[in-house]
Design a protein around this motif. Structure first.
Motif, PDB file in Angstrom:
ATOM      1  N   GLY A 189       0.828  -1.206   0.000  1.00 54.15           N
ATOM      2  CA  GLY A 189       0.000   0.000   0.000  1.00 54.15           C
ATOM      3  C   GLY A 189       0.860   1.253   0.000  1.00 54.15           C
ATOM      4  N   PHE A 190       1.922   1.243   0.821  1.00 56.14           N
ATOM      5  CA  PHE A 190       2.837   2.391   0.840  1.00 56.14           C
ATOM      6  C   PHE A 190       3.556   2.548  -0.498  1.00 56.14           C
ATOM      7  N   ILE A 191       3.883   1.433  -1.135  1.00 56.17           N
ATOM      8  CA  ILE A 191       4.509   1.506  -2.463  1.00 56.17           C
ATOM      9  C   ILE A 191       3.565   2.184  -3.453  1.00 56.17           C
ATOM     10  N   LEU A 192       2.295   1.775  -3.437  1.00 57.11           N
ATOM     11  CA  LEU A 192       1.303   2.384  -4.341  1.00 57.11           C
ATOM     12  C   LEU A 192       1.126   3.861  -4.052  1.00 57.11           C
ATOM     13  N   GLY A 196       1.863   6.800  -6.609  1.00 64.55           N
ATOM     14  CA  GLY A 196       0.821   7.794  -6.899  1.00 64.55           C
ATOM     15  C   GLY A 196       1.312   9.206  -6.652  1.00 64.55           C
ATOM     16  N   ALA A 197       2.056   9.396  -5.536  1.00 62.12           N
ATOM     17  CA  ALA A 197       2.582  10.733  -5.238  1.00 62.12           C
ATOM     18  C   ALA A 197       3.592  11.176  -6.309  1.00 62.12           C
ATOM     19  N   VAL A 199       3.672  10.196  -9.486  1.00 63.40           N
ATOM     20  CA  VAL A 199       2.934  10.525 -10.709  1.00 63.40           C
ATOM     21  C   VAL A 199       2.293  11.879 -10.599  1.00 63.40           C
ATOM     22  N   ALA A 200       1.739  12.197  -9.398  1.00 60.89           N
ATOM     23  CA  ALA A 200       1.102  13.483  -9.187  1.00 60.89           C
ATOM     24  C   ALA A 200       2.092  14.642  -9.324  1.00 60.89           C
ATOM     25  N   LEU A 201       3.314  14.433  -8.801  1.00 62.03           N
ATOM     26  CA  LEU A 201       4.335  15.480  -8.899  1.00 62.03           C
ATOM     27  C   LEU A 201       4.758  15.698 -10.361  1.00 62.03           C
ATOM     28  N   LEU A 202       4.869  14.594 -11.094  1.00 65.81           N
ATOM     29  CA  LEU A 202       5.254  14.709 -12.493  1.00 65.81           C
ATOM     30  C   LEU A 202       4.165  15.366 -13.322  1.00 65.81           C
ATOM     31  N   GLY A 203       2.894  15.137 -12.870  1.00 66.59           N
ATOM     32  CA  GLY A 203       1.789  15.709 -13.615  1.00 66.59           C
ATOM     33  C   GLY A 203       1.625  17.182 -13.342  1.00 66.59           C
TER      34      GLY A 203
END
Length: 203
Positions: A189-192, A196-197, A199-203
């Motif tokens: 869960g922490f890996i996901l 996700g964090a 991907v959000a920063l890259l977006g």
């Protein structure tokens, strides 16, 4: 043979292997036949040992994880433990097998205070279905090609606990496997969340 009223099925199987080796060099199929239904878990124990350390074995975890999942389903369905015929027919020196059996017996006799038959209800009814489902689930987690430390070890330890539980009819190790499943879920869960964090920063 060391008589002990608290001995479990694993030690009985090891005694039977020693008796077999006193007469001839066994084939691998002979050893699996001695373990009977537990032969599946002997194979799983052999396959899971390399993954108990923190460094993931990238490229190996996927086939081994899928193989463990298949073996677990075969055990649940009551099908015979399976290995390729050319492996099953391979003869092993009786002296080598005896040394392994005797060494394993000494280890498991010393672990008798920790690993022994108990809480049999955890192998029956709905628990039996839950156990196989959780092993298959963790085998799939093991199969994920993640080059991340402990990504193999987390599900591997759960599978090890289940394997030892079934080899020695020890329900306490079933409970340990449930706890380890929760730990694995938290870890992945922490890996996901981390992915996700990112991907959000890259977006």
């Amino acid at each position: 043979m060391n008589p002990n009223k608290s001995r479990g099925p694993l030690l009985d199987h090891l005694d039977a292997i020693e008796e077999l080796c006193a007469n001839r060099d066994p084939q691998l199929r002979d050893i699996l036949q001695i373990f009977g239904p537990d032969g599946h878990y002997v194979l799983i124990l052999f396959f899971i040992l390399p993954f108990l350390q923190p460094i993931p074995l990238f490229g190996l975890s996927t086939p081994f994880g899928l193989l463990i999942a298949v073996i677990t389903v075969l055990a649940f369905l009551g099908k015979p433990a399976w290995i390729p015929d050319r492996w099953a027919a391979r003869t092993v020196k009786a002296s080598t097998v005896s040394r392994i059996a005797e060494g394993s017996e000494r280890i498991f006799e010393k672990l008798g205070f920790l690993l022994h038959p108990r809480m049999h209800y955890l192998f029956q009814g709905p628990f039996r279905i839950l156990n196989v489902a959780l092993v298959v689930f963790n085998a799939v987690l093991l199969a994920l090609p993640l080059p991340i430390p402990f990504s193999n070890a987390m599900p591997a330890w759960m599978i090890l606990f289940q394997t030892l539980a079934h080899l020695e009819d020890d329900g306490a190790f079933i409970i340990a496997s449930y706890v380890q499943t929760v730990v694995s879920l938290l870890y992945f869960g922490f890996i996901l969340l981390g992915i996700g964090a990112g991907v959000a920063l890259l977006g």
